[in-house]
Design an enzyme around this catalytic site. Structure first.
Site, mmCIF file in Angstrom:
data_model
loop_
_atom_site.group_PDB
_atom_site.id
_atom_site.type_symbol
_atom_site.label_atom_id
_atom_site.label_comp_id
_atom_site.label_asym_id
_atom_site.label_seq_id
_atom_site.Cartn_x
_atom_site.Cartn_y
_atom_site.Cartn_z
ATOM 1 N N LYS A 22 0.818 -1.278 0.001
ATOM 2 C CA LYS A 22 -0.063 -0.051 0.167
ATOM 3 C C LYS A 22 0.916 1.267 -0.034
ATOM 4 O O LYS A 22 0.691 2.265 -0.948
ATOM 5 C CB LYS A 22 -1.021 -0.074 1.363
ATOM 6 C CG LYS A 22 -1.509 1.196 1.439
ATOM 7 C CD LYS A 22 -2.354 1.325 2.907
ATOM 8 C CE LYS A 22 -1.613 1.568 4.245
ATOM 9 N NZ LYS A 22 -1.121 2.774 4.485
ATOM 10 N N ASN A 23 1.852 1.354 1.009
ATOM 11 C CA ASN A 23 2.816 2.594 1.172
ATOM 12 C C ASN A 23 3.554 2.935 -0.031
ATOM 13 O O ASN A 23 4.068 3.801 -0.114
ATOM 14 C CB ASN A 23 3.557 2.543 2.380
ATOM 15 C CG ASN A 23 2.270 2.693 3.591
ATOM 16 O OD1 ASN A 23 1.351 3.160 3.365
ATOM 17 N ND2 ASN A 23 2.997 2.344 4.850
ATOM 18 N N ARG A 92 -4.156 10.246 4.250
ATOM 19 C CA ARG A 92 -3.111 11.328 4.557
ATOM 20 C C ARG A 92 -2.403 11.291 3.125
ATOM 21 O O ARG A 92 -1.679 12.614 2.730
ATOM 22 C CB ARG A 92 -2.212 10.927 5.619
ATOM 23 C CG ARG A 92 -1.682 12.084 6.148
ATOM 24 C CD ARG A 92 -0.582 11.943 7.299
ATOM 25 N NE ARG A 92 0.765 12.608 7.263
ATOM 26 C CZ ARG A 92 0.749 13.750 7.489
ATOM 27 N NH1 ARG A 92 -0.256 14.743 7.731
ATOM 28 N NH2 ARG A 92 1.958 14.441 7.351
ATOM 29 N N CYS A 116 -4.729 12.711 12.739
ATOM 30 C CA CYS A 116 -5.272 11.483 12.631
ATOM 31 C C CYS A 116 -5.038 10.640 13.917
ATOM 32 O O CYS A 116 -4.274 11.228 14.796
ATOM 33 C CB CYS A 116 -4.902 10.540 11.681
ATOM 34 S SG CYS A 116 -2.933 10.151 11.802
ATOM 35 N N ARG A 121 0.426 14.999 12.894
ATOM 36 C CA ARG A 121 1.134 14.698 11.659
ATOM 37 C C ARG A 121 1.026 15.869 10.451
ATOM 38 O O ARG A 121 0.389 16.094 9.661
ATOM 39 C CB ARG A 121 0.296 13.551 10.935
ATOM 40 C CG ARG A 121 0.403 12.343 11.710
ATOM 41 C CD ARG A 121 -0.216 10.971 11.094
ATOM 42 N NE ARG A 121 0.584 10.351 9.918
ATOM 43 C CZ ARG A 121 0.118 9.568 9.216
ATOM 44 N NH1 ARG A 121 -1.050 8.879 9.413
ATOM 45 N NH2 ARG A 121 0.728 8.998 8.403
ATOM 46 N N LYS A 161 13.851 16.942 9.613
ATOM 47 C CA LYS A 161 13.549 15.490 10.114
ATOM 48 C C LYS A 161 13.265 14.661 9.212
ATOM 49 O O LYS A 161 12.810 14.956 7.890
ATOM 50 C CB LYS A 161 12.182 16.013 11.034
ATOM 51 C CG LYS A 161 11.799 14.812 11.696
ATOM 52 C CD LYS A 161 10.332 15.584 12.609
ATOM 53 C CE LYS A 161 10.195 14.233 13.295
ATOM 54 N NZ LYS A 161 8.740 14.586 14.207
ATOM 55 N N VAL A 164 9.033 10.232 5.510
ATOM 56 C CA VAL A 164 8.714 9.431 4.327
ATOM 57 C C VAL A 164 7.635 10.288 3.372
ATOM 58 O O VAL A 164 8.261 10.557 1.996
ATOM 59 C CB VAL A 164 7.878 8.172 4.725
ATOM 60 C CG1 VAL A 164 7.455 7.493 3.484
ATOM 61 C CG2 VAL A 164 8.570 7.192 5.803
ATOM 62 N N ASP A 305 5.297 0.859 11.893
ATOM 63 C CA ASP A 305 4.014 0.170 11.599
ATOM 64 C C ASP A 305 4.020 -1.271 12.011
ATOM 65 O O ASP A 305 3.011 -1.902 11.795
ATOM 66 C CB ASP A 305 4.109 0.150 9.800
ATOM 67 C CG ASP A 305 3.736 1.849 9.325
ATOM 68 O OD1 ASP A 305 3.338 2.748 10.407
ATOM 69 O OD2 ASP A 305 3.900 1.825 8.363
ATOM 70 N N ILE A 327 8.445 7.830 16.588
ATOM 71 C CA ILE A 327 8.259 8.335 15.270
ATOM 72 C C ILE A 327 6.663 9.083 15.422
ATOM 73 O O ILE A 327 6.609 10.314 15.104
ATOM 74 C CB ILE A 327 7.796 7.405 14.030
ATOM 75 C CG1 ILE A 327 8.928 6.393 13.980
ATOM 76 C CG2 ILE A 327 7.358 8.072 12.859
ATOM 77 C CD1 ILE A 327 10.173 7.121 13.249
ATOM 78 N N ARG A 397 -8.509 -0.666 4.904
ATOM 79 C CA ARG A 397 -7.663 0.495 4.381
ATOM 80 C C ARG A 397 -6.275 -0.210 4.033
ATOM 81 O O ARG A 397 -5.812 0.515 3.106
ATOM 82 C CB ARG A 397 -7.348 1.948 5.328
ATOM 83 C CG ARG A 397 -8.514 2.710 5.637
ATOM 84 C CD ARG A 397 -8.312 3.712 6.479
ATOM 85 N NE ARG A 397 -6.942 4.501 5.980
ATOM 86 C CZ ARG A 397 -6.235 5.275 6.383
ATOM 87 N NH1 ARG A 397 -6.382 5.511 7.753
ATOM 88 N NH2 ARG A 397 -5.332 5.743 5.928
#
Ligand code: EPZ
Length: 417
Positions: A22-23, A92, A116, A121, A161, A164, A305, A327, A397
């Site tokens: 997904k990412n 996001r 979120c 974020r 910083k 991703v 994650d 994180i 999701r």
């Protein structure tokens, strides 16, 4: 609202095929906006976030259709520059269309993604980086209004910083900027390397020049290509943990074990038996799990994650373990639910103390975010009796067909309304 019903305890046995990431798919989909030709994508996971990103692309004027296993994106007439709140609010990664729209049109209006469950974020790093490429922006009524009056111009940027999303947005934008961009202190997650492989195939001029530095020389021509996105490393590790926690035996297919070396090494260290081949991993759960201390960090460190999933496994360890979340500021939403199942986890700031030797008790549970949701399934698999997990839209999701995959290897799990 749909729920998942899980009956424990079952040892998982068999084979699980891992889906596309997904990412990795989300930034690749956003980056297709750079092109005015057809792009054929493969291995996209069938999950809600990908559907949302496809709808966002369609709202921007992209023609998108599935033909067999390919997603064909045709941006020949893509001309809209407005990303609406209703599409960006649930995901996001919607902010990733900002970079390519600015690169292509010099203008974009994109909804702020908002906060979120796992933290506030912000997107300040995305905006600071784009400003350095010549973008002027204002934030008005929940939207970023951005314009590059003289087009994007290459620059030397150091992220304050590691992020991703900001790394992805800037890499994509710099591909069409005039001149050379150097990005320093970049995130180097495998999904980012997948994005740069995709962009290089498209004809972009990108070179990693140091561990966290990348050089991009703007190009004008984008090619028509086919690309297959990488496997989902978080999904793969989730199933490794599922085998470990149920003392099962699974073969995990369609993976590249080297990409998840950090996680495999930790699992081995705490007593899980793992054998890797070129594209598969065999995992055999062990009754004895040793305690360990874990700190989340940007890749190649331990991924945030997987923090929730490892926490469940460490509830079974012989002694106490510590986990430190570095994180996100609020990524312990699963703790209260796990404690309702009998876990003894104490939160102290960004650390948790996880007591070992826990026997989980089945319960009715509430999922709060994607990885928290899957951690509840893992705990329910080892809890005797019926657990019910509510609000599973979070799970949909990011995990393709999770109940089907688990059922196939012996879990008693089903979706109910
Ligand atoms: C990506 O989110 C992933 N999402 C997340 O996966 C993952 O947890 C995260 O990276 C970290 O690995 C996608 O790839 C779609 P960041 P992203 O920018 O890009 C702060 C999952 O479960 N920050 O690396 O949003 C931020 O608040 C998800 O699949 C700023 O301060 O994460 C966080 O503390 C959830 N300003 C840290 O940096 C900014 O402008 C890292 O966030 C941007 C980020």
């Amino acid at each position: 609202m749909q729920k998942l019903e899980v009956f424990g305890i079952n040892k998982l046995k068999g084979q699980i095929d891992i889906s596309g990431s997904k990412n990795a798919s989300l930034p690749v989909l956003a980056a297709t906006l750079l092109s005015d030709k057809k792009i054929y994508l493969r291995n996209l996971p069938k999950v809600k976030d990908i559907e949302t990103m496809i709808n966002l692309l369609r709202s921007l004027g992209s023609k998108v259709k599935f033909v067999k296993k390919n997603l064909i994106i045709d941006n020949c007439n893509q001309n809209k520059k407005f990303a609406a709140y209703k599409l960006v609010k649930t995901m996001r990664a919607g902010i990733l269309v900002l970079g390519p729209l600015l690169a292509k049109f010099g203008y974009a209006k994109v909804s702020l993604p908002g906060g979120c469950a796992i933290g506030s974020r912000p997107i300040d790093l995305h905006l600071k980086g784009l400003s350095k490429l010549g973008v002027q922006y204002k934030i008005d009524q929940g939207y970023v209004h951005a314009v590059a009056p003289r087009g994007l111009k290459g620059s030397n940027i150091r992220f304050s910083k590691i992020s991703v999303g900001a790394t992805e947005n800037l890499i994509i934008a710099a591909c069409l900027a005039k001149g050379t961009t150097i990005l320093n202190n970049c995130a180097i997650e495998p999904e980012i390397k997948d994005l740069t492989s995709f962009l290089i195939k498209l004809g972009c001029n990108i070179k990693w020049i140091a561990k966290r530095s990348i050089k991009i020389v703007g190009v004008k021509d984008i090619k028509q290509i086919r690309y297959s996105v990488m496997f989902d490393r978080i999904e793969a590790c989730t199933y490794l943990i599922a085998a470990a926690i149920t003392e099962g035996r699974l073969k995990i297919k369609n993976v590249i074990p080297n990409v998840i070396k950090t996680e495999i090494d930790i699992l081995k260290k705490i007593g899980v038996k793992i054998v890797t081949k070129k594209k598969e991993i065999k995992v055999i759960g062990n009754k004895k799990i040793k305690s360990i201390n874990i700190k989340t960090a940007p890749y190649p460190g331990f991924p945030t994650d997987l923090q929730a999933q490892f926490m469940v496994l460490l509830c079974k360890a012989d002694k106490e373990s510590f986990i430190q979340e570095n994180i996100f500021e609020n990524r312990f939403m699963h703790v209260a639910e796990l404690n309702r199942m009998g876990a003894q986890i104490k939160i102290k700031g960004n650390k948790v103390l996880v007591k070992g030797n826990i026997t989980f008790a089945a319960a009715e549970l509430m999922a709060t975010d994607l990885r928290a949701s899957v951690s509840l399934i893992l705990a329910a698999l080892t809890a005797k009796g019926r657990s019910v997990i509510n609000r599973i839209y979070h799970l949909d999701r990011g995990y393709e067909g999770i109940e089907k995959k688990l059922k196939k290897v012996g879990a008693k799990i089903r979706r109910i309304n």
